[in-house]
Design a protein around this motif. Structure first.
Motif, mmCIF file in Angstrom:
data_model
loop_
_atom_site.group_PDB
_atom_site.id
_atom_site.type_symbol
_atom_site.label_atom_id
_atom_site.label_comp_id
_atom_site.label_asym_id
_atom_site.label_seq_id
_atom_site.Cartn_x
_atom_site.Cartn_y
_atom_site.Cartn_z
ATOM 1 N N GLU A 22 -38.392 -11.802 67.711
ATOM 2 C CA GLU A 22 -37.351 -12.496 68.484
ATOM 3 C C GLU A 22 -36.518 -11.500 69.276
ATOM 4 O O GLU A 22 -36.147 -11.747 70.425
ATOM 5 N N ALA A 23 -36.223 -10.363 68.653
ATOM 6 C CA ALA A 23 -35.376 -9.363 69.301
ATOM 7 C C ALA A 23 -36.018 -8.831 70.579
ATOM 8 O O ALA A 23 -35.348 -8.702 71.614
ATOM 9 N N LEU A 24 -37.314 -8.534 70.544
ATOM 10 C CA LEU A 24 -37.994 -8.014 71.729
ATOM 11 C C LEU A 24 -37.938 -9.021 72.878
ATOM 12 O O LEU A 24 -37.731 -8.643 74.045
ATOM 13 N N ASN A 25 -38.102 -10.301 72.559
ATOM 14 C CA ASN A 25 -38.026 -11.332 73.591
ATOM 15 C C ASN A 25 -36.619 -11.446 74.172
ATOM 16 O O ASN A 25 -36.438 -11.552 75.391
ATOM 17 N N LEU A 26 -35.615 -11.409 73.295
ATOM 18 C CA LEU A 26 -34.225 -11.536 73.758
ATOM 19 C C LEU A 26 -33.775 -10.307 74.543
ATOM 20 O O LEU A 26 -32.969 -10.421 75.467
ATOM 21 N N ILE A 27 -34.283 -9.154 74.169
ATOM 22 C CA ILE A 27 -33.921 -7.930 74.897
ATOM 23 C C ILE A 27 -34.384 -8.018 76.350
ATOM 24 O O ILE A 27 -33.665 -7.636 77.275
ATOM 25 N N GLU A 28 -35.593 -8.553 76.567
ATOM 26 C CA GLU A 28 -36.093 -8.723 77.934
ATOM 27 C C GLU A 28 -35.246 -9.735 78.705
ATOM 28 O O GLU A 28 -34.987 -9.567 79.896
ATOM 29 N N LYS A 29 -34.794 -10.788 78.016
ATOM 30 C CA LYS A 29 -34.065 -11.868 78.678
ATOM 31 C C LYS A 29 -32.588 -11.530 78.895
ATOM 32 O O LYS A 29 -32.033 -11.779 79.977
ATOM 33 N N LEU A 30 -31.947 -10.921 77.867
ATOM 34 C CA LEU A 30 -30.492 -10.727 77.901
ATOM 35 C C LEU A 30 -30.070 -9.342 78.383
ATOM 36 O O LEU A 30 -28.920 -9.143 78.761
ATOM 37 N N GLU A 31 -30.986 -8.379 78.328
ATOM 38 C CA GLU A 31 -30.710 -6.996 78.737
ATOM 39 C C GLU A 31 -29.422 -6.444 78.104
ATOM 40 O O GLU A 31 -28.480 -6.072 78.806
ATOM 41 N N PRO A 32 -29.353 -6.403 76.771
ATOM 42 C CA PRO A 32 -28.159 -5.855 76.108
ATOM 43 C C PRO A 32 -28.035 -4.354 76.328
ATOM 44 O O PRO A 32 -29.009 -3.665 76.644
ATOM 45 N N ASP A 33 -26.818 -3.854 76.166
ATOM 46 C CA ASP A 33 -26.571 -2.414 76.291
ATOM 47 C C ASP A 33 -26.844 -1.678 74.988
ATOM 48 O O ASP A 33 -27.152 -0.490 74.997
ATOM 49 N N LEU A 34 -26.706 -2.379 73.862
ATOM 50 C CA LEU A 34 -26.947 -1.805 72.541
ATOM 51 C C LEU A 34 -27.193 -2.926 71.554
ATOM 52 O O LEU A 34 -26.997 -4.105 71.887
ATOM 53 N N CYS A 35 -27.608 -2.562 70.344
ATOM 54 C CA CYS A 35 -27.835 -3.596 69.338
ATOM 55 C C CYS A 35 -27.464 -3.096 67.949
ATOM 56 O O CYS A 35 -27.447 -1.895 67.688
ATOM 57 N N THR A 36 -27.148 -4.049 67.064
ATOM 58 C CA THR A 36 -27.045 -3.772 65.637
ATOM 59 C C THR A 36 -28.350 -4.249 65.019
ATOM 60 O O THR A 36 -28.924 -5.250 65.462
ATOM 61 N N LEU A 37 -28.820 -3.541 63.977
ATOM 62 C CA LEU A 37 -30.169 -3.827 63.471
ATOM 63 C C LEU A 37 -30.232 -3.742 61.951
ATOM 64 O O LEU A 37 -29.824 -2.735 61.363
ATOM 65 N N ASP A 38 -30.762 -4.801 61.341
ATOM 66 C CA ASP A 38 -31.031 -4.819 59.902
ATOM 67 C C ASP A 38 -32.407 -4.196 59.652
ATOM 68 O O ASP A 38 -33.205 -4.002 60.584
ATOM 69 N N VAL A 39 -32.731 -3.898 58.397
ATOM 70 C CA VAL A 39 -34.034 -3.317 58.056
ATOM 71 C C VAL A 39 -35.001 -4.405 57.572
ATOM 72 O O VAL A 39 -36.047 -4.643 58.172
ATOM 73 N N ASN A 40 -34.654 -5.070 56.484
ATOM 74 C CA ASN A 40 -35.543 -6.079 55.914
ATOM 75 C C ASN A 40 -35.456 -7.392 56.677
ATOM 76 O O ASN A 40 -34.448 -8.105 56.615
ATOM 77 N N MET A 41 -36.533 -7.736 57.411
ATOM 78 C CA MET A 41 -36.594 -9.001 58.146
ATOM 79 C C MET A 41 -38.048 -9.472 58.169
ATOM 80 O O MET A 41 -38.970 -8.654 58.090
ATOM 81 N N PRO A 42 -38.278 -10.782 58.279
ATOM 82 C CA PRO A 42 -39.656 -11.284 58.351
ATOM 83 C C PRO A 42 -40.273 -11.008 59.724
ATOM 84 O O PRO A 42 -39.568 -10.646 60.669
ATOM 85 N N ALA A 43 -41.592 -11.179 59.813
ATOM 86 C CA ALA A 43 -42.354 -11.054 61.067
ATOM 87 C C ALA A 43 -42.431 -9.611 61.556
ATOM 88 O O ALA A 43 -43.512 -9.065 61.740
ATOM 89 N N MET A 44 -41.284 -8.983 61.801
ATOM 90 C CA MET A 44 -41.251 -7.564 62.176
ATOM 91 C C MET A 44 -39.955 -6.961 61.658
ATOM 92 O O MET A 44 -38.867 -7.409 62.013
ATOM 93 N N ASP A 45 -40.065 -5.961 60.771
ATOM 94 C CA ASP A 45 -38.850 -5.376 60.181
ATOM 95 C C ASP A 45 -38.146 -4.445 61.167
ATOM 96 O O ASP A 45 -38.642 -4.145 62.254
ATOM 97 N N GLY A 46 -36.978 -3.957 60.745
ATOM 98 C CA GLY A 46 -36.148 -3.147 61.636
ATOM 99 C C GLY A 46 -36.772 -1.822 62.039
ATOM 100 O O GLY A 46 -36.660 -1.408 63.198
ATOM 101 N N LEU A 47 -37.433 -1.146 61.114
ATOM 102 C CA LEU A 47 -38.025 0.150 61.433
ATOM 103 C C LEU A 47 -39.207 -0.007 62.395
ATOM 104 O O LEU A 47 -39.384 0.817 63.303
ATOM 105 N N SER A 48 -39.995 -1.056 62.208
ATOM 106 C CA SER A 48 -41.106 -1.316 63.125
ATOM 107 C C SER A 48 -40.580 -1.637 64.525
ATOM 108 O O SER A 48 -41.138 -1.193 65.535
ATOM 109 N N LEU A 49 -39.496 -2.403 64.576
ATOM 110 C CA LEU A 49 -38.886 -2.717 65.871
ATOM 111 C C LEU A 49 -38.371 -1.456 66.557
ATOM 112 O O LEU A 49 -38.538 -1.291 67.776
ATOM 113 N N LEU A 50 -37.759 -0.574 65.784
ATOM 114 C CA LEU A 50 -37.224 0.663 66.359
ATOM 115 C C LEU A 50 -38.299 1.444 67.100
ATOM 116 O O LEU A 50 -38.085 1.928 68.218
ATOM 117 N N LYS A 51 -39.458 1.601 66.469
ATOM 118 C CA LYS A 51 -40.541 2.360 67.098
ATOM 119 C C LYS A 51 -40.933 1.745 68.436
ATOM 120 O O LYS A 51 -41.106 2.461 69.432
#
Length: 354
Positions: A38-67
């Motif tokens: 969800e975050a990757l999709n919203l980043i393309e749509k909303l173009e945030p300047d920064l984000c807060t990020l949790d680690v344990n999440m379903p579908a794609m965790d925080g560390l995988s998203l970071l990479k």
């Protein structure tokens, strides 16, 4: 106004973060994502300047998203997770993957009389101010480790100074270091247990040889040593001309930061111009006396640029008046890799063996 995307699978945490961020004058929450996809999709749509990020999440965790994020669209990331406790491997991994800082979210902190909001605002302000050039996914270097017994005793020394924000900065700096000639002693004004945990992490993950500095250590070429100002260290020379670090009792009514000055002054006394000091991130208020002596003796002094530091107070403190140059991470890495020049190092070593 900086746009913030909140990434956490807990609706409660998202509401708490959103409520806090709305109250900050320079930040605006623009969306919430429950996982990395969800975050990757919203980043393309909303173009945030920064984000807060949790680690344990379903579908794609925080560390995988970071990479993925650091490859597709690098941006300042503040980890907000129960798993990113200071000194934990998960926190260090998040920083290596590209996050700039972390904030732990134990339940009791949310009701701590506004403490959480103040800390969150300060950390968001700091991560959003860091130059994007300092944000990157750090891959493991391929340098061969050398056993300690094979490295020659040192006749030159690099002393690194830092405080808050040094985990992130040192990880990024080391990615630009191709070779270590003079030993590097990173004297950090952080609790001893945290410095030792970071040294252990670096030793396992970094191809450069890293050790937590212990009393009685003979400093050897090619090694990085980490230590805390919880220890009052003395630098001595034995009868063979080897540099040895020994722990001693801290003088009464003396702060940990003043250990920085004392250690640098001892290095200049023993080595003269064969000392380099590098100043990193942190709210440093001591060390100028020792650093001035390094410059007066003909040694080198460099300051990491304030724009790449989470806590630029230290670089500003040392660089004011233009006395010491501020440099990028890449330039600092090149300087650390090439100092001292090979001829100078070899002559110094021969003198030490004479």
């Amino acid at each position: 106004m900086k746009k913030v995307l909140i990434i956490d699978d807990s609706p409660l945490i998202c509401r708490i973060l959103e409520k806090a961020i709305i109250s900050f004058p320079d930040f605006l929450p623009v969306g919430k994502a429950a996982n990395g996809v969800e975050a990757l999709n919203l980043i393309e749509k909303l173009e945030p300047d920064l984000c807060t990020l949790d680690v344990n999440m379903p579908a794609m965790d925080g560390l995988s998203l970071l990479k993925k994020l650091m490859v597709r669209r690098p941006m300042p990331v503040l980890m907000v997770s129960a798993l990113t406790k200071e000194g934990s491997k998960t926190a260090f991994e998040a920083l290596r993957y590209g996050a700039l800082d972390f904030l732990t979210k134990p339940g009791g902190l949310w009701e701590a009389g506004g403490t959480f909001e103040k800390v969150l605002q300060d950390k968001l302000r700091r991560v959003s101010a860091v130059d994007l050039s300092a944000i990157r996914f750090i891959t493991r270097k391929s340098l061969k480790k050398r056993p300690l017994a094979e490295a020659r005793p040192a006749r030159s020394l690099i002393v690194g100074l830092g405080k808050e924000g040094m985990y992130t900065l040192l990880l990024r700096l080391l990615s630009f270091v191709e070779e270590v000639r003079a030993p590097q002693v990173w004297y950090l004004d952080l609790p001893e247990a945290l410095v030792e945990a970071f040294a252990e992490y670096l030793a396992a993950e970094c191809a450069l040889p890293v050790k937590a500095l212990v009393s009685g250590e003979v400093l050897r070429e090619g090694f990085l040593y980490l230590t805390s100002t919880d220890k009052w260290l003395k630098l001595e020379e034995d009868h063979e001309g080897r540099l040895i670090v020994k722990k001693s009792e801290r003088p009464r009514n003396v702060s940990g930061e003043e250990a920085l000055d004392a250690f640098i002054l001892e290095a200049v006394t023993l080595l003269g111009p064969r000392v380099m000091v590098i100043v990193g991130s942190g709210r440093l208020e001591k060390g100028k006396l020792g650093v001035a002596e390094v410059q007066a003796a003909g040694g080198k002094v460099i300051v990491l640029h304030r724009k790449i530091c989470l806590y630029p107070e230290g670089p500003i403190f040392f660089a004011e008046g233009g006395r010491y140059p501020e440099v990028s991470l890449e330039t600092a890495g090149q300087l650390l890799s090439k100092w001292p020049e090979r001829g100078e190092r070899d002559v110094s070593a021969l003198k030490g063996q004479a």
